[in-house]
Design a protein around this motif. Sequence first.
Motif, PDB file in Angstrom:
ATOM      1  N   GLY A 211       0.790  -1.225   0.000  1.00 33.66           N
ATOM      2  CA  GLY A 211       0.000   0.000   0.000  1.00 33.66           C
ATOM      3  C   GLY A 211       0.825   1.279   0.000  1.00 33.66           C
ATOM      4  N   THR A 212       2.138   1.170   0.179  1.00 27.95           N
ATOM      5  CA  THR A 212       2.981   2.353   0.117  1.00 27.95           C
ATOM      6  C   THR A 212       3.254   2.718  -1.339  1.00 27.95           C
ATOM      7  OG1 THR A 212       5.030   1.071   0.251  1.00 27.95           O
ATOM      8  CG2 THR A 212       4.079   1.871   2.340  1.00 27.95           C
ATOM      9  N   LEU A 213       3.758   3.916  -1.534  1.00 25.90           N
ATOM     10  CA  LEU A 213       4.080   4.419  -2.866  1.00 25.90           C
ATOM     11  C   LEU A 213       5.591   4.600  -2.996  1.00 25.90           C
ATOM     12  CD1 LEU A 213       1.436   7.280  -2.977  1.00 25.90           C
ATOM     13  CD2 LEU A 213       1.268   5.066  -4.147  1.00 25.90           C
ATOM     14  N   TYR A 214       6.117   4.325  -4.186  1.00 21.69           N
ATOM     15  CA  TYR A 214       7.501   4.655  -4.517  1.00 21.69           C
ATOM     16  C   TYR A 214       7.459   5.520  -5.759  1.00 21.69           C
ATOM     17  CZ  TYR A 214      12.194   4.575  -6.294  1.00 21.69           C
ATOM     18  OH  TYR A 214      13.412   4.968  -6.782  1.00 21.69           O
ATOM     19  N   GLY A 215       8.162   6.650  -5.747  1.00 19.72           N
ATOM     20  CA  GLY A 215       8.121   7.546  -6.889  1.00 19.72           C
ATOM     21  C   GLY A 215       9.489   8.041  -7.303  1.00 19.72           C
ATOM     22  N   GLU A 216       9.618   8.323  -8.606  1.00 13.87           N
ATOM     23  CA  GLU A 216      10.808   8.943  -9.176  1.00 13.87           C
ATOM     24  C   GLU A 216      10.358  10.047 -10.105  1.00 13.87           C
ATOM     25  OE1 GLU A 216      13.350   6.144 -11.131  1.00 13.87           O
ATOM     26  OE2 GLU A 216      13.759   5.051  -9.281  1.00 13.87           O
ATOM     27  N   GLY A 217      11.098  11.177 -10.116  1.00 10.87           N
ATOM     28  CA  GLY A 217      10.699  12.279 -10.973  1.00 10.87           C
ATOM     29  C   GLY A 217      11.854  13.143 -11.400  1.00 10.87           C
ATOM     30  N   GLN A 218      11.524  14.083 -12.284  1.00  8.81           N
ATOM     31  CA  GLN A 218      12.506  15.034 -12.789  1.00  8.81           C
ATOM     32  C   GLN A 218      11.788  16.295 -13.224  1.00  8.81           C
ATOM     33  OE1 GLN A 218      14.389  13.037 -16.019  1.00  8.81           O
ATOM     34  NE2 GLN A 218      12.483  12.554 -17.022  1.00  8.81           N
ATOM     35  N   GLY A 219      12.524  17.401 -13.261  1.00  4.35           N
ATOM     36  CA  GLY A 219      11.900  18.639 -13.683  1.00  4.35           C
ATOM     37  C   GLY A 219      12.900  19.755 -13.864  1.00  4.35           C
ATOM     38  N   ILE A 220      12.382  20.926 -14.159  1.00  8.07           N
ATOM     39  CA  ILE A 220      13.191  22.119 -14.355  1.00  8.07           C
ATOM     40  C   ILE A 220      12.492  23.300 -13.692  1.00  8.07           C
ATOM     41  CG2 ILE A 220      12.111  22.589 -16.592  1.00  8.07           C
ATOM     42  CD1 ILE A 220      14.864  23.778 -17.474  1.00  8.07           C
ATOM     43  N   ASP A 221      13.288  24.145 -13.053  1.00  5.11           N
ATOM     44  CA  ASP A 221      12.798  25.387 -12.471  1.00  5.11           C
ATOM     45  C   ASP A 221      13.615  26.529 -13.048  1.00  5.11           C
ATOM     46  OD1 ASP A 221      10.759  24.451 -10.640  1.00  5.11           O
ATOM     47  OD2 ASP A 221      12.396  23.577  -9.479  1.00  5.11           O
ATOM     48  N   MET A 222      12.961  27.694 -13.224  1.00  4.55           N
ATOM     49  CA  MET A 222      13.623  28.838 -13.840  1.00  4.55           C
ATOM     50  C   MET A 222      13.373  30.108 -13.039  1.00  4.55           C
ATOM     51  SD  MET A 222      12.766  27.959 -17.794  1.00  4.55           S
ATOM     52  CE  MET A 222      11.209  27.177 -17.438  1.00  4.55           C
ATOM     53  N   THR A 223      14.376  30.977 -13.025  1.00  2.00           N
ATOM     54  CA  THR A 223      14.235  32.290 -12.420  1.00  2.00           C
ATOM     55  C   THR A 223      13.523  33.208 -13.421  1.00  2.00           C
ATOM     56  OG1 THR A 223      16.333  33.106 -13.284  1.00  2.00           O
ATOM     57  CG2 THR A 223      16.388  31.983 -11.129  1.00  2.00           C
ATOM     58  N   ALA A 224      13.120  34.377 -12.956  1.00  2.00           N
ATOM     59  CA  ALA A 224      12.425  35.334 -13.828  1.00  2.00           C
ATOM     60  C   ALA A 224      13.291  35.772 -15.002  1.00  2.00           C
ATOM     61  CB  ALA A 224      11.982  36.554 -13.021  1.00  2.00           C
ATOM     62  N   ASP A 225      14.629  35.763 -14.834  1.00  4.94           N
ATOM     63  CA  ASP A 225      15.504  36.172 -15.930  1.00  4.94           C
ATOM     64  C   ASP A 225      16.035  35.001 -16.751  1.00  4.94           C
ATOM     65  OD1 ASP A 225      17.297  35.175 -14.074  1.00  4.94           O
ATOM     66  OD2 ASP A 225      18.590  36.942 -14.061  1.00  4.94           O
ATOM     67  N   GLY A 226      15.437  33.824 -16.588  1.00  6.65           N
ATOM     68  CA  GLY A 226      15.730  32.686 -17.459  1.00  6.65           C
ATOM     69  C   GLY A 226      16.823  31.740 -17.016  1.00  6.65           C
ATOM     70  N   GLN A 227      17.385  31.917 -15.829  1.00  8.73           N
ATOM     71  CA  GLN A 227      18.366  30.953 -15.334  1.00  8.73           C
ATOM     72  C   GLN A 227      17.615  29.698 -14.887  1.00  8.73           C
ATOM     73  OE1 GLN A 227      21.535  32.624 -12.850  1.00  8.73           O
ATOM     74  NE2 GLN A 227      20.616  34.625 -13.275  1.00  8.73           N
ATOM     75  N   SER A 228      18.235  28.545 -15.059  1.00  7.94           N
ATOM     76  CA  SER A 228      17.502  27.310 -14.780  1.00  7.94           C
ATOM     77  C   SER A 228      18.298  26.349 -13.907  1.00  7.94           C
ATOM     78  CB  SER A 228      17.124  26.606 -16.087  1.00  7.94           C
ATOM     79  OG  SER A 228      18.287  26.193 -16.782  1.00  7.94           O
ATOM     80  N   VAL A 229      17.557  25.465 -13.274  1.00  2.00           N
ATOM     81  CA  VAL A 229      18.117  24.356 -12.511  1.00  2.00           C
ATOM     82  C   VAL A 229      17.244  23.138 -12.807  1.00  2.00           C
ATOM     83  CG1 VAL A 229      16.817  24.983 -10.418  1.00  2.00           C
ATOM     84  CG2 VAL A 229      18.832  23.506 -10.231  1.00  2.00           C
ATOM     85  N   THR A 230      17.875  22.011 -13.085  1.00  2.00           N
ATOM     86  CA  THR A 230      17.131  20.761 -13.252  1.00  2.00           C
ATOM     87  C   THR A 230      17.283  19.943 -11.981  1.00  2.00           C
ATOM     88  OG1 THR A 230      19.022  19.633 -14.280  1.00  2.00           O
ATOM     89  CG2 THR A 230      17.422  20.715 -15.753  1.00  2.00           C
ATOM     90  N   TRP A 231      16.335  19.058 -11.771  1.00  2.00           N
ATOM     91  CA  TRP A 231      16.375  18.202 -10.590  1.00  2.00           C
ATOM     92  C   TRP A 231      15.884  16.801 -10.952  1.00  2.00           C
ATOM     93  CZ3 TRP A 231      11.654  16.211  -9.536  1.00  2.00           C
ATOM     94  CH2 TRP A 231      10.536  16.939  -9.951  1.00  2.00           C
ATOM     95  N   HIS A 232      16.398  15.841 -10.204  1.00  2.00           N
ATOM     96  CA  HIS A 232      15.952  14.444 -10.261  1.00  2.00           C
ATOM     97  C   HIS A 232      15.742  14.019  -8.820  1.00  2.00           C
ATOM     98  CE1 HIS A 232      17.925  14.750 -14.166  1.00  2.00           C
ATOM     99  NE2 HIS A 232      17.140  13.761 -14.539  1.00  2.00           N
TER     100      HIS A 232
END
Length: 134
Positions: free
Chosen positions: A57-78
């Motif tokens: 009944g527990t969950l296991y998850g994996e994900g990825q994404g990208i976040d950006m500042t207002a001036d277009g700088q970015s960081v990706t995450w896993h």
Amino acid sequence: MLGELIGDTQGQDTGRRVLSAGDGHVVVEVSFQGSGSYYGTAVSGFGTYEAEMRADGTLYGEGQGIDMTADGQSVTWHGSGVGHMTESGGSSFRGALFFTTSSPQLERLNGVVGVFEFDTTADGKSTGKIYEWK
């Protein structure tokens, strides 16, 4: 040991789909968008994770994404984590995030493991906090 608060996040699911279902084993893909901050720098972004309902009944998850500042700088995450469904129909996850960026504003994230608390409601609204793991 938990360290400094890296930041927080607020989001909304933008899509959900079942990737597999059989013999009581379900894997769901969730896409989301949101906003928040890393060390006081505001960001907005989006990501996708897969959550597997395990036999206990527990969950296991994996994900990825990208976040950006207002001036277009970015960081990706896993990241990955474990969680459970809540009585109200949402979910609650705890896990770790790993970051990659060439952004001068966000470069501190390159050497950090983020430990997160991430909770969603049944209608797909989410909140989270990320802390340094020292």
